[in-house]
Write a protein that holds these residues in place. Structure first.
Motif, PDB file in Angstrom:
ATOM      1  N   ALA A   1     -39.133 -40.611  32.700  1.00  0.00           N
ATOM      2  CA  ALA A   1     -39.200 -39.990  31.372  1.00  0.00           C
ATOM      3  C   ALA A   1     -39.700 -38.551  31.492  1.00  0.00           C
ATOM      4  O   ALA A   1     -40.426 -38.208  32.430  1.00  0.00           O
ATOM      5  N   THR A   2     -39.309 -37.715  30.542  1.00  0.00           N
ATOM      6  CA  THR A   2     -39.769 -36.321  30.544  1.00  0.00           C
ATOM      7  C   THR A   2     -40.424 -36.000  29.200  1.00  0.00           C
ATOM      8  O   THR A   2     -40.374 -36.803  28.266  1.00  0.00           O
ATOM      9  N   GLY A   3     -41.003 -34.812  29.128  1.00  0.00           N
ATOM     10  CA  GLY A   3     -41.629 -34.375  27.876  1.00  0.00           C
ATOM     11  C   GLY A   3     -43.141 -34.499  27.924  1.00  0.00           C
ATOM     12  O   GLY A   3     -43.700 -35.126  28.818  1.00  0.00           O
ATOM     13  N   PRO A   4     -43.805 -33.906  26.930  1.00  0.00           N
ATOM     14  CA  PRO A   4     -45.277 -33.882  26.906  1.00  0.00           C
ATOM     15  C   PRO A   4     -45.914 -35.276  26.951  1.00  0.00           C
ATOM     16  O   PRO A   4     -46.948 -35.471  27.595  1.00  0.00           O
ATOM     17  N   GLU A   5     -45.279 -36.255  26.281  1.00  0.00           N
ATOM     18  CA  GLU A   5     -45.853 -37.602  26.265  1.00  0.00           C
ATOM     19  C   GLU A   5     -45.860 -38.197  27.680  1.00  0.00           C
ATOM     20  O   GLU A   5     -46.828 -38.819  28.105  1.00  0.00           O
ATOM     21  N   ALA A   6     -44.760 -37.956  28.379  1.00  0.00           N
ATOM     22  CA  ALA A   6     -44.669 -38.449  29.759  1.00  0.00           C
ATOM     23  C   ALA A   6     -45.694 -37.740  30.652  1.00  0.00           C
ATOM     24  O   ALA A   6     -46.368 -38.382  31.474  1.00  0.00           O
ATOM     25  N   GLU A   7     -45.822 -36.437  30.473  1.00  0.00           N
ATOM     26  CA  GLU A   7     -46.788 -35.668  31.276  1.00  0.00           C
ATOM     27  C   GLU A   7     -48.194 -36.241  31.127  1.00  0.00           C
ATOM     28  O   GLU A   7     -48.949 -36.338  32.080  1.00  0.00           O
ATOM     29  N   GLU A   8     -48.534 -36.602  29.913  1.00  0.00           N
ATOM     30  CA  GLU A   8     -49.889 -37.098  29.623  1.00  0.00           C
ATOM     31  C   GLU A   8     -50.182 -38.431  30.331  1.00  0.00           C
ATOM     32  O   GLU A   8     -51.332 -38.779  30.571  1.00  0.00           O
ATOM     33  N   THR A   9     -49.123 -39.165  30.698  1.00  0.00           N
ATOM     34  CA  THR A   9     -49.353 -40.486  31.313  1.00  0.00           C
ATOM     35  C   THR A   9     -49.514 -40.412  32.831  1.00  0.00           C
ATOM     36  O   THR A   9     -49.801 -41.418  33.470  1.00  0.00           O
ATOM     37  N   ILE A  10     -49.327 -39.237  33.411  1.00  0.00           N
ATOM     38  CA  ILE A  10     -49.401 -39.146  34.889  1.00  0.00           C
ATOM     39  C   ILE A  10     -50.801 -39.515  35.384  1.00  0.00           C
ATOM     40  O   ILE A  10     -51.803 -39.049  34.838  1.00  0.00           O
ATOM     41  N   ASP A  11     -50.828 -40.329  36.409  1.00  0.00           N
ATOM     42  CA  ASP A  11     -52.101 -40.744  37.006  1.00  0.00           C
ATOM     43  C   ASP A  11     -52.373 -39.864  38.238  1.00  0.00           C
ATOM     44  O   ASP A  11     -52.174 -40.284  39.385  1.00  0.00           O
ATOM     45  N   CYS A  12     -52.817 -38.633  37.997  1.00  0.00           N
ATOM     46  CA  CYS A  12     -53.054 -37.682  39.105  1.00  0.00           C
ATOM     47  C   CYS A  12     -54.047 -38.245  40.123  1.00  0.00           C
ATOM     48  O   CYS A  12     -53.903 -38.062  41.333  1.00  0.00           O
ATOM     49  N   LEU A  13     -55.068 -38.919  39.599  1.00  0.00           N
ATOM     50  CA  LEU A  13     -56.183 -39.298  40.474  1.00  0.00           C
ATOM     51  C   LEU A  13     -55.844 -40.425  41.441  1.00  0.00           C
ATOM     52  O   LEU A  13     -56.488 -40.558  42.482  1.00  0.00           O
ATOM     53  N   ILE A  14     -54.845 -41.240  41.121  1.00  0.00           N
ATOM     54  CA  ILE A  14     -54.551 -42.348  42.039  1.00  0.00           C
ATOM     55  C   ILE A  14     -54.110 -41.813  43.400  1.00  0.00           C
ATOM     56  O   ILE A  14     -54.353 -42.442  44.430  1.00  0.00           O
ATOM     57  N   CYS A  15     -53.502 -40.640  43.405  1.00  0.00           N
ATOM     58  CA  CYS A  15     -53.114 -40.026  44.683  1.00  0.00           C
ATOM     59  C   CYS A  15     -54.174 -39.041  45.199  1.00  0.00           C
ATOM     60  O   CYS A  15     -54.281 -38.831  46.399  1.00  0.00           O
ATOM     61  N   HIS A  16     -54.932 -38.441  44.296  1.00  0.00           N
ATOM     62  CA  HIS A  16     -55.790 -37.324  44.727  1.00  0.00           C
ATOM     63  C   HIS A  16     -57.277 -37.638  44.798  1.00  0.00           C
ATOM     64  O   HIS A  16     -58.037 -36.823  45.330  1.00  0.00           O
ATOM     65  N   SER A  17     -57.712 -38.761  44.244  1.00  0.00           N
ATOM     66  CA  SER A  17     -59.157 -39.021  44.259  1.00  0.00           C
ATOM     67  C   SER A  17     -59.547 -39.937  45.420  1.00  0.00           C
ATOM     68  O   SER A  17     -58.876 -40.936  45.697  1.00  0.00           O
ATOM     69  N   SER A  18     -60.655 -39.594  46.057  1.00  0.00           N
ATOM     70  CA  SER A  18     -61.173 -40.474  47.119  1.00  0.00           C
ATOM     71  C   SER A  18     -62.151 -41.496  46.540  1.00  0.00           C
ATOM     72  O   SER A  18     -62.655 -42.349  47.253  1.00  0.00           O
ATOM     73  N   LYS A  19     -62.428 -41.395  45.239  1.00  0.00           N
ATOM     74  CA  LYS A  19     -63.366 -42.350  44.617  1.00  0.00           C
ATOM     75  C   LYS A  19     -62.697 -43.074  43.450  1.00  0.00           C
ATOM     76  O   LYS A  19     -63.337 -43.382  42.452  1.00  0.00           O
TER      77      LYS A  19
END
Lengths: 455, 107
Positions: free
Chosen positions: A126-144
């Motif tokens: 999906a695309t658009g602002p609503e889709a952007e808001e659902t991205i789980d950035c931390l699952i790939c980038h957080s060590s905690k």
């Protein structure tokens, strides 16, 4: 001597400074003050990243594919919509959902897209602002990241979604993805731990892991576009590719005889002598588990138990309903001999057109009724007429990970002995050539000398 | 008579050998699928015990875990109580030492 000590001390201090600097994320102060609110917070310093991420394979689970036969021009392919027998389902037909009650009255949430890095409130790609808001950035980038916070739940509107860890603590510990971040999803593909490709990225199993390298050291992404290899079964790509020669030269050995081999032999052939994982599945007969649910009947091996099959590969792929594998030959001037894990899967084909049918797992998981799953998937895909008949498909997976330590790599006699692992005749050599290639005359002196040195 | 005596001696030697060998033999490898009812991490983080309820027998089995990867999964809660686990372990000296400890679930 004193100078050396000063230099060593200086380098040591620089290393400590560099290490601590690398650990401190520049946006920490902002996050401490404002808390973490998902991609919106990341965008404060990384504007446009969320929108750009929606164009990547990790989000779309598909891309244009130009190295595989029999695909529709202009259409994108990947986990989102592919039908093959390692999975027999995809994000579309087996979207995250509540499985109907089994015999014991138990239900559960399941779906192919549980690893999609969103929250599943919007569809894969999906695309658009609503889709952007659902991205789980931390699952790939957080060590905690607290993985107990990422789970399937039923939302107020009845939709099944994946929750996320959006805690300040997780957000304060961001950086380059570690191997763990990648393997959270990639080790469970294909129905269970290390089923699909059957490799382990532990220091015991892989020389790169042993040297402290992580996945993104080789799959070094720029703008979330990940370089990948051209595995016959890995179709979706970000348009960037990688090979061993990105780090190693084309003459990587001290021994010229070994270096001569790199013209015709891929590095993986000698350096990845074993993989493992699932090697056969039957999607027409599911097995009842002790918890009352069913799963596809699967034959599997440990990660170091499967000997590869070797074939010429020119990095293009034959794709028919019953075969997905390497194209190439000894004489095309483009191919090298590569190792592959051969996987065979049984599933339903449509007698009407000979194509492989997909399966929605909800019903088979609850009751074992596989035909109900095929009927449901056909309905989702708008296939009006189906006559399901069982059949087998063979798929070649490239052996590209789990690089063995040097002392476990293949040497002369592993291939050139009369009972060696390479079947020279099957690889296109005539009788006379095969006889020569399996004669000790071509390696005797070298191997004897090494043997004497080691005795 | 001598023959009978020899056979008796031979059997006795074999029995003693078996006992000795059994004592020094490697641990018995076991496999099970079970749901985790409790995870206890050691204070220093270098080991843990997990109690699995065998899905076949209903019996609770305590597994000792020392491998770094699984311990890490306990720490960041990739594996939590309630998860179903496919486990391979060595039964040795009354302890069940984990050799493989992975979730049954995949995608």
């Amino acid at each position: 001597m004193i100078v050396t000590r000063y230099v060593a001390a200086f380098l040591g201090v620089m290393l400590i400074v560099a290490t601590s600097y690398a650990k401190e994320h520049e946006g920490s102060e902002y996050i401490k003050e404002n808390g973490y609110e998902g991609p919106k917070t990341c965008e404060e310093c990384h504007p446009g990243t969320a929108k750009a991420f929606l164009e990547t394979v990790h989000w779309k689970h598909a891309s244009k594919v130009d190295h595989v036969d029999n695909l529709k021009a202009g259409q994108e392919y990947g986990m989102k919509n592919r039908i093959y027998t390692m999975c027999n389902a995809n994000d579309i037909v087996n979207n995250l959902k509540e499985i109907p009650p089994n015999e014991a009255g138990k239900t559960k949430f399941s779906g192919c897209n549980t690893c999609h890095p969103g929250d599943q409130s919007v569809e894969v790609g999906a695309t658009g602002p609503e889709a952007e808001e659902t991205i789980d950035c931390l699952i790939c980038h957080s060590s905690k990241y607290d993985f107990s916070k990422r789970k399937a739940v039923k939302a107020k509107d009845g939709k099944i979604i994946m929750t996320q860890d959006r805690s300040t603590e997780a957000a304060l510990n961001v950086g380059r993805p570690s191997t763990k971040n990648c393997m959270v999803c990639h080790e469970s593909a294909g129905g269970g731990a290390l089923f699909k490709r059957g490799f382990s990225m532990t220091k015991e199993a892989d020389v790169h892991a042993a040297k402290g390298l992580v996945c993104v050291d080789c799959h070094e992404a720029k703008g979330h576009l990940f370089p990948s290899g051209k595995d016959p079964n890995n179709w979706a790509n970000d348009g960037v590719y990688m090979t061993c020669s990105g780090c190693h030269t084309d003459k990587p050995h001290k021994d010229d005889d070994y270096n001569r081999h790199t013209t015709n032999i891929a590095c993986q052939t000698c350096h990845i002598p074993k993989t493992g994982g699932a090697f056969a599945k039957d999607f027409t007969k599911w097995t009842k588990l002790s918890n009352g649910f069913y799963e596809p009947s699967t034959l599997k091996k440990e990660v170091n138990e499967t000997t590869p099959v070797y074939a010429w590969y020119n990095l293009t792929v034959s794709n028919t309903p019953h075969f997905i594998g390497p194209k190439g030959s000894r004489s095309d001037g483009k191919s090298k001999i590569y190792p592959f894990k051969v996987y065979q899967g049984k599933a339903y084909y449509n007698k009407v057109d000979g194509q492989l049918l997909s399966m929605d797992f909800a019903e088979p998981m609850a009751t074992g009724d596989t035909l109900a799953g095929v009927t449901c998937a056909a309905k989702t895909l708008g296939i009006e007429k189906i006559e399901p008949v069982p059949g087998w498909q063979t798929t070649y997976f490239g052996s590209n990970h789990q690089v063995a330590p040097k002392n476990k790599a293949l040497t002369c006699a592993n291939c050139h002995a009369i009972n060696g692992i390479l079947n020279f005749k099957a690889l296109g050599y005539n009788d006379k050539e095969a006889e020569k290639l399996t004669s000790p005359a071509i390696y005797f002196d070298k191997v004897f000398k090494i043997q004497q040195e080691n005795e | 008579m001598n023959k009978l005596f020899s056979v008796v001696i031979l059997l006795a030697v074999m029995a003693v050998s078996n006992l000795v060998l059994a004592g020094s033999a490697s641990a018995e490898e076991m496999k099970m699928v079970g749901e985790i009812s409790k995870i206890t991490l050691a204070g220093d983080g270098t080991s843990a015990t997990a109690i699995l309820k065998d899905t076949k027998t209903g019996e609770s089995v305590t597994i000792e875990v020392t491998d770094e990867m699984t311990l890490d999964k306990f720490k960041d809660k990739r594996i939590v109580e309630g998860d179903e686990i496919r486990c391979k372990f060595d039964k040795d000296d009354g302890k069940n030492k984990s050799k493989r400890f992975v979730k049954t679930a995949g995608c």
